[in-house]
Design a protein around this motif. Structure first.
Motif, mmCIF file in Angstrom:
data_model
loop_
_atom_site.group_PDB
_atom_site.id
_atom_site.type_symbol
_atom_site.label_atom_id
_atom_site.label_comp_id
_atom_site.label_asym_id
_atom_site.label_seq_id
_atom_site.Cartn_x
_atom_site.Cartn_y
_atom_site.Cartn_z
ATOM 1 N N VAL A 273 0.865 -1.173 0.000
ATOM 2 C CA VAL A 273 0.000 0.000 0.000
ATOM 3 C C VAL A 273 0.903 1.224 0.000
ATOM 4 N N THR A 274 0.594 2.191 -0.865
ATOM 5 C CA THR A 274 1.433 3.384 -0.946
ATOM 6 C C THR A 274 0.591 4.629 -0.747
ATOM 7 N N GLY A 275 1.253 5.744 -0.637
ATOM 8 C CA GLY A 275 0.568 7.024 -0.546
ATOM 9 C C GLY A 275 -0.011 7.281 0.823
ATOM 10 N N ASP A 276 -0.968 8.177 0.861
ATOM 11 C CA ASP A 276 -1.584 8.612 2.114
ATOM 12 C C ASP A 276 -2.286 7.478 2.841
ATOM 13 N N VAL A 277 -2.859 6.548 2.100
ATOM 14 C CA VAL A 277 -3.563 5.439 2.724
ATOM 15 C C VAL A 277 -2.628 4.641 3.625
ATOM 16 N N ALA A 278 -1.392 4.504 3.207
ATOM 17 C CA ALA A 278 -0.422 3.742 3.992
ATOM 18 C C ALA A 278 -0.159 4.388 5.344
ATOM 19 N N GLU A 279 -0.309 5.686 5.407
ATOM 20 C CA GLU A 279 -0.096 6.372 6.674
ATOM 21 C C GLU A 279 -1.286 6.203 7.609
ATOM 22 N N LEU A 280 -2.455 5.879 7.073
ATOM 23 C CA LEU A 280 -3.667 5.795 7.889
ATOM 24 C C LEU A 280 -3.991 4.383 8.363
ATOM 25 N N ILE A 281 -3.572 3.377 7.649
ATOM 26 C CA ILE A 281 -3.902 1.999 8.029
ATOM 27 C C ILE A 281 -2.642 1.143 8.082
ATOM 28 N N VAL A 282 -2.761 0.024 8.768
ATOM 29 C CA VAL A 282 -1.648 -0.918 8.819
ATOM 30 C C VAL A 282 -1.629 -1.664 7.500
ATOM 31 N N ASP A 283 -0.488 -1.698 6.889
ATOM 32 C CA ASP A 283 -0.332 -2.387 5.615
ATOM 33 C C ASP A 283 -0.746 -3.848 5.742
ATOM 34 N N ARG A 284 -1.503 -4.332 4.774
ATOM 35 C CA ARG A 284 -1.963 -5.732 4.778
ATOM 36 C C ARG A 284 -0.781 -6.688 4.900
ATOM 37 N N ASN A 285 0.274 -6.356 4.222
ATOM 38 C CA ASN A 285 1.476 -7.181 4.254
ATOM 39 C C ASN A 285 2.030 -7.285 5.676
ATOM 40 N N VAL A 286 2.113 -6.161 6.361
ATOM 41 C CA VAL A 286 2.626 -6.127 7.726
ATOM 42 C C VAL A 286 1.698 -6.919 8.641
ATOM 43 N N LEU A 287 0.387 -6.736 8.472
ATOM 44 C CA LEU A 287 -0.576 -7.448 9.309
ATOM 45 C C LEU A 287 -0.483 -8.958 9.107
ATOM 46 N N LEU A 288 -0.392 -9.395 7.864
ATOM 47 C CA LEU A 288 -0.305 -10.827 7.606
ATOM 48 C C LEU A 288 0.987 -11.415 8.174
ATOM 49 N N ARG A 289 2.081 -10.696 8.044
ATOM 50 C CA ARG A 289 3.339 -11.180 8.632
ATOM 51 C C ARG A 289 3.244 -11.230 10.152
ATOM 52 N N ALA A 290 2.599 -10.235 10.739
ATOM 53 C CA ALA A 290 2.444 -10.215 12.200
ATOM 54 C C ALA A 290 1.549 -11.366 12.656
ATOM 55 N N LEU A 291 0.458 -11.625 11.934
ATOM 56 C CA LEU A 291 -0.422 -12.756 12.277
ATOM 57 C C LEU A 291 0.334 -14.081 12.179
ATOM 58 N N ALA A 292 1.155 -14.212 11.151
ATOM 59 C CA ALA A 292 1.910 -15.455 10.967
ATOM 60 C C ALA A 292 2.898 -15.684 12.105
ATOM 61 N N ALA A 293 3.369 -14.608 12.720
ATOM 62 C CA ALA A 293 4.353 -14.725 13.796
ATOM 63 C C ALA A 293 3.719 -15.020 15.151
ATOM 64 N N LEU A 294 2.397 -14.870 15.264
ATOM 65 C CA LEU A 294 1.723 -15.098 16.543
ATOM 66 C C LEU A 294 1.671 -16.576 16.901
ATOM 67 N N PRO A 295 1.660 -16.891 18.195
ATOM 68 C CA PRO A 295 1.369 -18.272 18.604
ATOM 69 C C PRO A 295 -0.041 -18.652 18.125
ATOM 70 N N GLU A 296 -0.253 -19.921 17.875
ATOM 71 C CA GLU A 296 -1.522 -20.358 17.295
ATOM 72 C C GLU A 296 -2.723 -19.925 18.129
ATOM 73 N N GLY A 297 -2.641 -20.009 19.454
ATOM 74 C CA GLY A 297 -3.770 -19.634 20.301
ATOM 75 C C GLY A 297 -4.156 -18.175 20.132
ATOM 76 N N ASP A 298 -3.158 -17.287 20.062
ATOM 77 C CA ASP A 298 -3.441 -15.866 19.864
ATOM 78 C C ASP A 298 -4.046 -15.616 18.491
ATOM 79 N N ARG A 299 -3.458 -16.246 17.469
ATOM 80 C CA ARG A 299 -3.959 -16.069 16.105
ATOM 81 C C ARG A 299 -5.406 -16.557 16.005
#
Length: 189
Positions: free
Chosen positions: A104-130
Motif C-alpha cells: 500500500v502506498t501514498g496517504d492510505v499507507a499512513e492511515l492503516i496498517v499495511d496488509r502485508n505487515v498485518l499478515l506477517r504479524a499474524l503469521a508470527a503469533l502463537p496459534e492460540g493468539d492467532r
C-alpha cells in the motif's frame, strides 16, 4: 491374599494414592520413551500429558499399564506433530498472502496498517493468539460465540483477546520496522 491385587487397585482408582503409585512406577519409563521420540525438551510435556489422560481415563487403565501408557504417549506425540504442522502451514499461507499482496502506498499507507505487515504479524503469533483474533476479526464471531468455540468463559476470552492484541501490536511494530524481511543486505543503490 494381597490387598494390593488387581481388584483392589481397580477399586482405588478414584484415589490420589492409586494415581501416585501409577505415576511413581511408570513416569520415568514413559518419559524415556518420549525422549527417544521428541527429545528431552518436549519429553516432560509429553509424559505429563500422558498421565493427565491416564487420570481422566482411570477407569480403563489396564492392570499392567505400561504398554497402554506408551500408546497414549505415542498419540500425544502424534497430535503435537499435527498441531506443529498445522501451525507451520498456516504461517506459510499467511506469509504467501503477504508476499503476493502489493504494498500500500501514498496517504492510505499512513492511515492503516499495511496488509502485508498485518499478515506477517499474524503469521508470527502463537496459534492460540492467532485463533482468537481470527475467530473475532475474520470469521465475525461474537465474543460469546468465540468463547463457546474455544471452550472458555467470557472473562477468560477477554484476557486471551487482550494478550493476543498485545502480541499482535508487538509483531506489527517489528514487521513495520523491517518492511521486507527477504531483502536483508540487498541494496538498489
Amino acid at each position: 491374599m494381597s490387598s494390593r491385587g488387581p481388584r483392589a487397585e481397580c477399586a482405588d482408582r478414584g484415589s490420589t494414592g492409586w494415581f501416585d503409585d501409577l505415576f511413581g512406577r511408570y513416569f520415568a519409563r514413559v518419559y524415556a520413551y518420549a525422549v527417544t521420540r521428541v527429545g528431552s525438551t518436549l519429553a516432560e510435556e509429553v509424559a505429563s500429558e500422558t498421565f493427565a489422560i491416564a487420570w481422566r481415563r482411570r477407569d480403563v487403565v489396564p492392570d499392567v499399564p505400561l504398554a497402554w501408557l506408551i500408546g497414549i504417549a505415542r498419540n500425544v506425540i502424534r497430535e503435537q506433530c499435527r498441531q506443529a504442522l498445522r501451525q507451520d502451514l498456516i504461517a506459510a499461507e499467511l506469509h504467501a498472502w503477504a508476499a503476493a499482496s502489493p504494498p500500500v502506498t501514498g496517504d492510505v499507507a499512513e492511515l492503516i496498517v499495511d496488509r502485508n505487515v498485518l499478515l506477517r504479524a499474524l503469521a508470527a503469533l502463537p496459534e492460540g493468539d492467532r485463533e482468537v483474533l481470527m475467530l473475532l476479526g475474520w470469521h465475525g464471531l461474537s465474543p460469546r460465540e468465540a468463547a463457546d468455540v474455544l471452550g472458555c468463559s467470557r472473562p477468560a476470552l477477554a484476557m486471551r483477546i487482550h494478550r493476543a492484541r498485545r502480541h499482535l501490536d508487538r509483531h506489527i511494530n517489528d514487521a513495520a520496522r523491517d518492511p521486507d524481511p527477504g531483502s536483508e543486505g540487498d541494496t538498489d543503490e
